[in-house]
Design an enzyme around this catalytic site. Structure first.
Site, short mmCIF file in Angstrom:
data_model
loop_
_atom_site.label_atom_id
_atom_site.label_comp_id
_atom_site.label_asym_id
_atom_site.label_seq_id
_atom_site.Cartn_x
_atom_site.Cartn_y
_atom_site.Cartn_z
N LEU A 1 -3.61 4.96 61.61
CA LEU A 1 -3.17 3.57 61.74
C LEU A 1 -2.39 3.29 60.46
O LEU A 1 -2.86 3.59 59.36
CB LEU A 1 -4.41 2.67 61.85
CG LEU A 1 -4.25 1.25 62.36
CD1 LEU A 1 -3.54 1.20 63.71
CD2 LEU A 1 -5.61 0.59 62.47
N ASP A 2 -1.18 2.78 60.61
CA ASP A 2 -0.34 2.54 59.44
C ASP A 2 -1.04 1.69 58.39
O ASP A 2 -1.88 0.86 58.72
CB ASP A 2 0.96 1.85 59.86
CG ASP A 2 1.84 2.73 60.73
OD1 ASP A 2 1.85 3.95 60.51
OD2 ASP A 2 2.51 2.18 61.63
#
Length: 180
Positions: free
Chosen positions: A39-40
């Site tokens: 997840l960024d």
């Protein structure tokens, strides 16, 4: 073992810190588990971690087409044309995306405040979208919404396949059933 973690904004999806960005070790003290996907840094929400390589592959592999559901706060007012384009799939620089399930939804009442807060401009409306995709390219949802004229201001993953955030506060985690 499978862990559901609510990744706060500006935390990396890896255990090691990188520059000024902290890693998962500041939240999870569980040796032998690894993120199943990523997840960024500037995205929030559900991150799954496991010590089972086969389960990790099943969750993270693009071939598995595991659905991932997000809430996105976007800048602008969604039009029927923009939503239809997302539903059909859009062509990005790295090729066409698979179709997304998308609907405009009200701002979630349960949502925690973000630090730093989203910059609000009184002259530019914003809206919330619930989107489900079955692939996970780099910054894909942000690129898809920007492509249809709705830049993403905030992105929260709320579910991966059968697993969901289900009341976890940012930085909290719990063990969940690998069966979902």
């Amino acid at each position: 073992m499978l862990i559901a973690f609510n990744k706060p904004m500006n935390v990396l999806s890896q255990f090691t810190d990188e520059g000024r960005w902290p890693g998962l070790k500041h939240h999870i003290d569980m040796p032998g588990v690894y993120a199943a996907g990523r997840l960024d840094r500037d995205s929030e929400g559900l991150l799954l971690l496991t010590d089972d390589g086969k389960l990790q592959a099943r969750i993270a592999s693009p071939k598995a087409k595991m659905p991932k559901t997000y809430l996105a706060q976007v800048e602008g007012t969604p039009t029927a044309e923009a939503l239809d384009a997302l539903r059909r799939g859009v062509t990005l620089k790295d090729g066409p995306t698979r179709p997304a399930r998308v609907e405009e939804v009200p701002a979630p009442a349960w949502l925690w405040p973000r630090d730093p807060p989203v910059r609000v401009r009184k002259t530019v409306p914003d809206a919330w979208l619930k989107l489900t995709i079955t692939e996970g390219r780099n910054r894909q949802l942000r690129r898809m919404t920007a492509h249809v004229g709705l830049p993403t201001l905030r992105l929260i993953r709320v579910a991966i396949g059968p697993w969901s955030l289900n009341g976890l506060a940012p930085g909290e985690w719990r063990e969940v059933s690998p069966a979902g």
